[in-house]
Scaffold this active site. Structure first.
Site, PDB file in Angstrom:
ATOM      1  N   ASP A  79      -3.371 -12.529   8.016  1.00  0.00           N
ATOM      2  CA  ASP A  79      -4.506 -13.426   7.740  1.00  0.00           C
ATOM      3  C   ASP A  79      -5.855 -12.721   7.873  1.00  0.00           C
ATOM      4  O   ASP A  79      -6.772 -12.967   7.092  1.00  0.00           O
ATOM      5  CB  ASP A  79      -4.448 -14.638   8.685  1.00  0.00           C
ATOM      6  CG  ASP A  79      -3.195 -15.455   8.452  1.00  0.00           C
ATOM      7  OD1 ASP A  79      -2.992 -15.921   7.328  1.00  0.00           O
ATOM      8  OD2 ASP A  79      -2.398 -15.597   9.407  1.00  0.00           O
ATOM      9  N   GLU A  99      17.571 -18.503  29.064  1.00  0.00           N
ATOM     10  CA  GLU A  99      18.266 -19.761  28.767  1.00  0.00           C
ATOM     11  C   GLU A  99      17.481 -20.693  27.850  1.00  0.00           C
ATOM     12  O   GLU A  99      17.985 -21.734  27.419  1.00  0.00           O
ATOM     13  CB  GLU A  99      18.608 -20.498  30.072  1.00  0.00           C
ATOM     14  CG  GLU A  99      19.897 -20.035  30.678  1.00  0.00           C
ATOM     15  CD  GLU A  99      20.430 -21.047  31.693  1.00  0.00           C
ATOM     16  OE1 GLU A  99      20.554 -22.235  31.336  1.00  0.00           O
ATOM     17  OE2 GLU A  99      20.686 -20.656  32.834  1.00  0.00           O
ATOM     18  N   ARG A 136       0.842  -1.200   0.000  1.00  0.00           N
ATOM     19  CA  ARG A 136       0.000   0.000   0.000  1.00  0.00           C
ATOM     20  C   ARG A 136       0.875   1.247   0.000  1.00  0.00           C
ATOM     21  O   ARG A 136       1.857   1.316   0.767  1.00  0.00           O
ATOM     22  CB  ARG A 136      -0.984  -0.008   1.156  1.00  0.00           C
ATOM     23  CG  ARG A 136      -0.390  -0.243   2.504  1.00  0.00           C
ATOM     24  CD  ARG A 136      -1.481  -0.324   3.555  1.00  0.00           C
ATOM     25  NE  ARG A 136      -0.964  -0.871   4.792  1.00  0.00           N
ATOM     26  CZ  ARG A 136      -1.723  -1.197   5.817  1.00  0.00           C
ATOM     27  NH1 ARG A 136      -3.037  -1.046   5.741  1.00  0.00           N
ATOM     28  NH2 ARG A 136      -1.191  -1.689   6.916  1.00  0.00           N
ATOM     29  N   HIS A 140       0.028 -19.565   4.577  1.00  0.00           N
ATOM     30  CA  HIS A 140      -0.607 -20.211   5.735  1.00  0.00           C
ATOM     31  C   HIS A 140      -2.024 -20.565   5.250  1.00  0.00           C
ATOM     32  O   HIS A 140      -2.616 -19.812   4.473  1.00  0.00           O
ATOM     33  CB  HIS A 140      -0.620 -19.225   6.902  1.00  0.00           C
ATOM     34  CG  HIS A 140      -1.283 -19.717   8.161  1.00  0.00           C
ATOM     35  ND1 HIS A 140      -1.286 -21.025   8.559  1.00  0.00           N
ATOM     36  CD2 HIS A 140      -1.936 -19.030   9.135  1.00  0.00           C
ATOM     37  CE1 HIS A 140      -1.924 -21.126   9.715  1.00  0.00           C
ATOM     38  NE2 HIS A 140      -2.326 -19.936  10.083  1.00  0.00           N
ATOM     39  N   ASP A 182      -0.346 -25.915  12.525  1.00  0.00           N
ATOM     40  CA  ASP A 182       0.381 -24.660  12.764  1.00  0.00           C
ATOM     41  C   ASP A 182      -0.253 -23.888  13.917  1.00  0.00           C
ATOM     42  O   ASP A 182       0.437 -23.436  14.836  1.00  0.00           O
ATOM     43  CB  ASP A 182       0.354 -23.829  11.476  1.00  0.00           C
ATOM     44  CG  ASP A 182       1.218 -22.587  11.562  1.00  0.00           C
ATOM     45  OD1 ASP A 182       2.442 -22.713  11.432  1.00  0.00           O
ATOM     46  OD2 ASP A 182       0.662 -21.486  11.769  1.00  0.00           O
ATOM     47  N   SER A 217      23.114 -31.913  32.617  1.00  0.00           N
ATOM     48  CA  SER A 217      23.618 -32.703  33.750  1.00  0.00           C
ATOM     49  C   SER A 217      22.587 -33.750  34.173  1.00  0.00           C
ATOM     50  O   SER A 217      21.392 -33.618  33.883  1.00  0.00           O
ATOM     51  CB  SER A 217      23.907 -31.777  34.932  1.00  0.00           C
ATOM     52  OG  SER A 217      22.681 -31.242  35.422  1.00  0.00           O
TER      53      SER A 217
END
Ligand SMILES: NC(=O)c1ccc[n+]([C@@H]2O[C@H](COP(=O)([O-])OP(=O)(O)OC[C@H]3O[C@@H](n4cnc5c(N)ncnc54)[C@H](OP(=O)(O)O)[C@@H]3O)[C@@H](O)[C@H]2O)c1
Length: 315
Positions: free
Chosen positions: A61, A211, A26, A86, A171, A232
């Protein structure tokens, strides 16, 4: 059509693969300016649609139905093939292309940023491929759809054939149950638990959020068993215990309920209804989440690592 997260990556990768690409955007919009900076000469959607053998709908969408009716469908060439990233709008019947049009989907399994980066590295990310309707020439529709998937780099990884329904439902379920919904809700709840127990927010953020990447990278490269082999024994023992406590029969029932809501169309209807009103529900949720203490803690932790990409997302 559209030059946002996915549109930009598709346009750049296809151009670099030797295809002639016209960008529809656009006028005056952010996508139009970015496309021009990338060396394209963007056209308004209707004008760009008139040119396309393959018209790729890289629009949000919730905008597909309105844009299809006014900016795309009336302007398509009779032998055009329409491409989706999609399955949402086709699967939910929001867009109903005329039967003489070919309709295909190439859904890359990752964000546009990653799609572009992998391509530039000479690699690719896998994409799901589907043909919704063959149009006038089944072989041509399929060949052009596969050329699109190859042109964005996905043939370097995998092009997996499926249906619009299966892509759409899996999805939506994956992003809701795990990737963006379940996992982030768990991160938030775990962060809150540590902070309410008196631990510093930065410590809580590092342990419960930052993490994630290291663990996700291990799962991505080596799979769940490979990840477990790299942590571990203490972490693995605690993970088995806590995992079965958290994901119990009640939680599995909730996952089945979420999937049923997606498959039955209730989720799609709620999304469309909020979108039609300008997303009041989602905007309120977004504002509350953006103001949560986890964001301040995250900014503090990320400031320690100035090499991280701290740019804001497309909003
Ligand atoms: N994001 C992902 O990682 C991802 C992954 C796989 C598939 N997909 C699918 O890819 C499609 C596009 O998603 P996206 O995340 O790339 O979208 P996005 O970043 O939000 O980009 C949307 C683009 O559409 C333009 N646009 C919005 N409304 C418009 C209108 N009314 N008329 C003309 N242009 C309009 C925007 O223009 P302005 O720049 O002017 O605002 C922008 O260039 C969706 O079907 C989505 O499900 C996305």
């Amino acid at each position: 059509m559209g030059y946002g997260n996915q549109g930009r990556a598709h346009a750049l990768n296809l151009r670099d693969s030797g295809m002639r690409v016209t960008v529809g955007a656009r006028p005056g919009g952010r996508g139009s300016a970015t496309a021009a900076a990338d060396g394209f000469s963007p056209l308004p959607l209707p004008e760009a649609a008139r040119q396309g053998n393959l018209v790729i709908v890289a629009l949000p969408d919730e905008m597909h139905a309105a844009c299809w009716a006014s900016d795309l469908a009336p302007h398509l060439r009779p032998d055009a093939i329409v491409g989706f990233l999609h399955g949402f709008s086709i699967h939910h019947g929001l867009v109903k292309p005329a039967s003489d049009l070919g309709v295909v989907m190439v859904a890359p399994k990752g964000p546009g940023k990653t799609l572009r980066e992998r391509f530039e590295q000479g690699l690719g990310i896998p994409a799901l491929f589907a043909v919704h309707q063959v149009g006038r020439d089944a072989a041509r529709t399929r060949a052009i759809g596969l050329a699109w998937a190859a042109g964005i780099g996905s043939a370097r990884a995998a092009i997996v054939e499926t249906t619009f329904a299966a892509e759409c439902e899996t999805d939506l379920f994956g992003e809701q149950a795990v990737l963006c919904g379940g996992m982030m809700a768990l991160v938030q709840a775990a962060f809150d638990t540590l902070v309410q127990a008196g631990y510093p927010p930065e410590l809580a953020y590092m342990e419960c959020c930052q993490e994630l990447k290291q663990i996700a990278d291990l799962v991505f490269e080596r799979g769940p068993a490979g990840m477990r082999a790299a942590i571990s024994n203490t972490a693995e023992f605690g993970a088995f215990e806590a995992g079965q406590q958290l994901v119990d029969d009640a939680m599995r029932e909730k996952l089945r309920t979420i999937l049923a809501g997606i498959r039955g169309g209730a989720f799609g209807a709620r999304f469309q209804s909020d979108a039609a009103a300008g997303f009041p529900w989602m905007r309120a949720k977004r504002a509350a989440a953006d103001a949560d203490a986890i964001e301040a803690a995250g900014r503090g932790v990320r400031a320690w690592m100035p090499w991280l990409d701290n740019r804001k997302d497309s909003r």
